[in-house]
Design an enzyme around this catalytic site. Structure first.
Site, PDB file in Angstrom:
ATOM      1  N   ASN A  77      -4.010  48.445-113.672  1.00 19.58           N
ATOM      2  CA  ASN A  77      -5.184  48.247-113.171  1.00 19.58           C
ATOM      3  C   ASN A  77      -5.745  46.946-113.380  1.00 19.58           C
ATOM      4  O   ASN A  77      -5.550  46.235-114.433  1.00 19.58           O
ATOM      5  CB  ASN A  77      -6.472  49.205-113.349  1.00 19.58           C
ATOM      6  CG  ASN A  77      -7.406  49.044-114.567  1.00 19.58           C
ATOM      7  OD1 ASN A  77      -8.149  48.111-114.409  1.00 19.58           O
ATOM      8  ND2 ASN A  77      -6.989  49.302-116.009  1.00 19.58           N
ATOM      9  N   ILE A  79      -9.094  45.707-112.186  1.00 16.96           N
ATOM     10  CA  ILE A  79     -10.602  45.951-111.761  1.00 16.96           C
ATOM     11  C   ILE A  79     -11.454  44.760-111.838  1.00 16.96           C
ATOM     12  O   ILE A  79     -12.186  44.222-111.070  1.00 16.96           O
ATOM     13  CB  ILE A  79     -11.442  47.026-112.436  1.00 16.96           C
ATOM     14  CG1 ILE A  79     -10.503  48.432-112.279  1.00 16.96           C
ATOM     15  CG2 ILE A  79     -12.492  47.274-111.519  1.00 16.96           C
ATOM     16  CD1 ILE A  79      -9.879  48.963-110.994  1.00 16.96           C
ATOM     17  N   CYS A 138     -12.339  40.550-123.372  1.00 20.11           N
ATOM     18  CA  CYS A 138     -12.721  39.605-122.413  1.00 20.11           C
ATOM     19  C   CYS A 138     -12.597  38.252-122.948  1.00 20.11           C
ATOM     20  O   CYS A 138     -12.547  38.029-124.118  1.00 20.11           O
ATOM     21  CB  CYS A 138     -14.382  39.706-122.074  1.00 20.11           C
ATOM     22  SG  CYS A 138     -14.788  41.298-121.478  1.00 20.11           S
ATOM     23  N   LYS A 173     -13.918  48.038-129.663  1.00 22.81           N
ATOM     24  CA  LYS A 173     -12.612  48.695-128.949  1.00 22.81           C
ATOM     25  C   LYS A 173     -11.650  47.425-128.869  1.00 22.81           C
ATOM     26  O   LYS A 173     -11.705  46.467-128.336  1.00 22.81           O
ATOM     27  CB  LYS A 173     -13.024  48.849-127.450  1.00 22.81           C
ATOM     28  CG  LYS A 173     -11.820  49.555-126.544  1.00 22.81           C
ATOM     29  CD  LYS A 173     -12.364  50.009-125.462  1.00 22.81           C
ATOM     30  CE  LYS A 173     -11.099  50.826-124.833  1.00 22.81           C
ATOM     31  NZ  LYS A 173     -11.689  51.395-123.337  1.00 22.81           N
ATOM     32  N   ILE A 199      -6.535  52.340-128.536  1.00 22.82           N
ATOM     33  CA  ILE A 199      -6.405  50.980-127.801  1.00 22.82           C
ATOM     34  C   ILE A 199      -6.986  50.828-126.310  1.00 22.82           C
ATOM     35  O   ILE A 199      -7.182  51.661-125.714  1.00 22.82           O
ATOM     36  CB  ILE A 199      -4.985  50.453-127.971  1.00 22.82           C
ATOM     37  CG1 ILE A 199      -4.160  51.333-127.159  1.00 22.82           C
ATOM     38  CG2 ILE A 199      -4.412  50.117-129.105  1.00 22.82           C
ATOM     39  CD1 ILE A 199      -2.818  50.857-126.842  1.00 22.82           C
ATOM     40  N   THR A 201      -6.147  48.689-122.755  1.00 18.51           N
ATOM     41  CA  THR A 201      -4.811  48.812-122.020  1.00 18.51           C
ATOM     42  C   THR A 201      -3.907  47.685-122.377  1.00 18.51           C
ATOM     43  O   THR A 201      -4.165  46.784-123.051  1.00 18.51           O
ATOM     44  CB  THR A 201      -5.144  48.612-120.550  1.00 18.51           C
ATOM     45  OG1 THR A 201      -6.029  47.354-120.243  1.00 18.51           O
ATOM     46  CG2 THR A 201      -5.920  49.765-119.771  1.00 18.51           C
ATOM     47  N   GLY A 225      -2.140  55.129-119.352  1.00 13.57           N
ATOM     48  CA  GLY A 225      -1.350  56.516-119.405  1.00 13.57           C
ATOM     49  C   GLY A 225      -0.467  56.730-120.248  1.00 13.57           C
ATOM     50  O   GLY A 225      -0.301  55.978-121.036  1.00 13.57           O
ATOM     51  N   GLY A 251      -4.982  56.222-125.259  1.00 15.77           N
ATOM     52  CA  GLY A 251      -3.841  55.735-124.863  1.00 15.77           C
ATOM     53  C   GLY A 251      -3.000  56.652-124.304  1.00 15.77           C
ATOM     54  O   GLY A 251      -2.112  57.212-124.988  1.00 15.77           O
ATOM     55  N   GLY A 252      -3.001  57.241-123.111  1.00 18.91           N
ATOM     56  CA  GLY A 252      -2.136  58.108-122.533  1.00 18.91           C
ATOM     57  C   GLY A 252      -2.207  59.691-123.062  1.00 18.91           C
ATOM     58  O   GLY A 252      -1.177  60.334-122.813  1.00 18.91           O
TER      59      GLY A 252
HETATM   60  C1  LIG Z   1      -9.379  51.947-113.933  1.00 13.84           C
HETATM   61  C2  LIG Z   1      -9.297  51.539-115.161  1.00 13.84           C
HETATM   62  C3  LIG Z   1     -10.580  50.867-115.450  1.00 13.84           C
HETATM   63  C4  LIG Z   1     -10.938  50.542-117.067  1.00 13.84           C
HETATM   64  N1  LIG Z   1     -12.273  49.977-117.238  1.00 13.84           N
HETATM   65  C5  LIG Z   1     -12.555  49.857-118.509  1.00 13.84           C
HETATM   66  C6  LIG Z   1     -13.908  49.041-118.699  1.00 13.84           C
HETATM   67  O1  LIG Z   1     -14.659  48.781-117.913  1.00 13.84           O
HETATM   68  N2  LIG Z   1     -14.050  48.986-120.167  1.00 13.84           N
HETATM   69  C7  LIG Z   1     -13.166  49.249-121.284  1.00 13.84           C
HETATM   70  O2  LIG Z   1     -13.515  49.232-122.380  1.00 13.84           O
HETATM   71  N3  LIG Z   1     -11.903  49.794-120.926  1.00 13.84           N
HETATM   72  C8  LIG Z   1     -11.617  50.085-119.505  1.00 13.84           C
HETATM   73  N4  LIG Z   1     -10.277  50.863-119.424  1.00 13.84           N
HETATM   74  C9  LIG Z   1      -9.624  51.290-120.404  1.00 13.84           C
HETATM   75  C10 LIG Z   1      -9.888  52.786-120.693  1.00 13.84           C
HETATM   76  O3  LIG Z   1     -11.154  53.021-121.194  1.00 13.84           O
HETATM   77  C11 LIG Z   1      -8.748  53.118-121.855  1.00 13.84           C
HETATM   78  O4  LIG Z   1      -9.130  52.471-123.110  1.00 13.84           O
HETATM   79  C12 LIG Z   1      -7.381  52.740-121.403  1.00 13.84           C
HETATM   80  O5  LIG Z   1      -7.095  53.020-120.309  1.00 13.84           O
HETATM   81  C13 LIG Z   1      -6.289  53.553-122.420  1.00 13.84           C
HETATM   82  O6  LIG Z   1      -6.538  55.235-122.167  1.00 13.84           O
HETATM   83  P1  LIG Z   1      -5.825  55.828-121.066  1.00 13.84           P
HETATM   84  O7  LIG Z   1      -4.440  55.846-121.237  1.00 13.84           O
HETATM   85  O8  LIG Z   1      -6.273  57.388-121.524  1.00 13.84           O
HETATM   86  O9  LIG Z   1      -6.398  55.547-119.917  1.00 13.84           O
HETATM   87  C14 LIG Z   1     -10.298  51.115-117.960  1.00 13.84           C
HETATM   88  C15 LIG Z   1      -8.974  51.742-117.797  1.00 13.84           C
HETATM   89  C16 LIG Z   1      -8.536  52.063-116.365  1.00 13.84           C
HETATM   90  C17 LIG Z   1      -7.532  52.817-116.058  1.00 13.84           C
END
Ligand SMILES: Cc1cc2nc3c(=O)[nH]c(=O)nc-3n(C[C@H](O)[C@H](O)[C@H](O)COP(=O)(O)O)c2cc1C
Length: 324
Positions: A77, A79, A138, A173, A199, A201, A225, A251-252
């Site tokens: 992503n 965004i 950031c 984070k 972590i 992404t 994921g 993370g996933g």
């Molecule tokens: C579409 C999307 C938007 C995300 N937006 C943010 C965000 O605004 N701030 C943030 O700290 N992490 C953001 N993340 C990261 C997630 O909170 C998470 O830490 C990361 O995706 C790993 O976990 P997961 O594999 O379970 O998704 C975003 C992840 C995704 C997929």
């Protein structure tokens, strides 16, 4: 055979600074909105906390489309922190959060230390917000756009400043896109973090081979994921033996077994992000599964398994209860 009563008696609660969560599950920032849409599909009383989408001082339109690409066992992503800005957020969004039956954690993003401080202060003074998470992935405009989370000095500066801005629990984070996550983890802890989310992404990109162009409008994006789970488990394992504060591993995670990997590596709580997009019941199933699993092992609380697979964990977290 584990009885439903035995499972119900297991204590799954976790402490993050002064905040006690009934369940050790947090919905990842950017993946759950503020819970409104998910309330139709999931029981929000059976999750620990929702981490809100990161908010900045000014509104942001985000990156050019496309912003999402599916990848094997994950998604990319970009965004670009699309959000309405703190003024609009406080005026129109925050009031709805009082009805949520779980904890609410505000997520703060920014491009300067001053911006982090202002947004932290303004969010944290609201009673609907139980804790603050700093999304330090950031770019820092004061150092030619180097990511805060990739520079130990910048991490220390932003965390100390945010710490001074609120007494509510402060989660930092961390990004996996660093050479040694333990260096950044220690800096965040010394600067006053109450917990670390490990972590965010993992940087990546995908190319459309027909068009010979990057698939994401922003070129680069963040991978999430199941594809990143082994990276995340190692990061938690390493960070958990470097600091004494609790770690929220993510993370996933999509199943009980995934969640157990993180607890055994040293996470006191877990974050669930991408899995919610395909199955909003994942967090509830993990909580049910954890209670049964622990009862089956004769454990009374989740803290009994935290760090069990981490050989250096006990040296750092010397006494019982320290991990949770
Ligand atoms: C579409 C999307 C938007 C995300 N937006 C943010 C965000 O605004 N701030 C943030 O700290 N992490 C953001 N993340 C990261 C997630 O909170 C998470 O830490 C990361 O995706 C790993 O976990 P997961 O594999 O379970 O998704 C975003 C992840 C995704 C997929």
């Amino acid at each position: 055979m584990v009885s439903a009563e035995d499972a119900r008696d297991v204590d799954l609660s976790v402490r993050i600074g002064g905040l006690r969560l009934r369940y050790p599950t947090m919905m990842g920032s950017g993946c759950y909105g503020s819970g409104e849409e998910f309330a139709r599909f999931a029981d929000l009383a059976r999750i620990g906390a929702i981490v809100l989408k990161s908010v900045t001082r000014l509104p942001r339109l985000g990156n050019p489309m496309p912003r999402i690409v599916h990848t094997p066992s994950g998604m990319l992503n970009a965004i670009g922190l699309q959000n309405p800005g703190i003024d609009w957020y406080l005026e129109h969004e925050i009031g709805k959060l009082a009805e949520r039956p779980c904890a609410i954690i505000g997520s703060v993003a920014g491009f300067s230390v001053g911006e982090y401080v202002e947004v932290t202060q303004r969010l944290a003074e609201r009673p609907e917000i139980d804790a603050i998470e700093l999304n330090v992935s950031c770019p820092n405009v004061a150092s030619e756009g180097e990511t805060f989370a990739c520079d130990s000095r910048a991490t220390s500066e932003v965390v100390s400043a945010a710490r001074a801005a609120t007494r509510k629990p402060l989660i930092v984070k961390l990004s996996p896109n660093v050479t040694d996550i333990t260096v950044i983890a220690r800096e965040a802890e010394s600067a006053g973090a109450d917990a670390l989310a490990v972590i965010n992404t993992v940087r990546g990109m995908a190319i459309d081979v027909e068009r010979a162009r990057p698939r994401l409008g922003n070129v680069a994006g963040g991978l999430s994921g199941p594809a990143i789970r082994p990276i995340a488990v190692l990061a938690v394992y390493e960070a958990a033996r470097a600091v004494r504060i609790p770690i929220i591993g993510q993370g996933g995670i999509a199943s009980l077994s995934d969640a157990l990997e993180f607890f055994l590596a040293g996470a006191s709580a877990i974050g669930i992000g991408t899995a919610n997009f395909t199955d909003p019941r994942v967090p509830e199933r993990i909580v049910d599964g954890l209670a049964e699993h622990l009862a089956g092992q004769g454990a009374r609380s989740i803290s009994e398994i935290v760090g069990r697979a981490n050989v250096g964990f006990a040296d750092v977290h010397q006494y019982e209860g320290d991990a949770g």
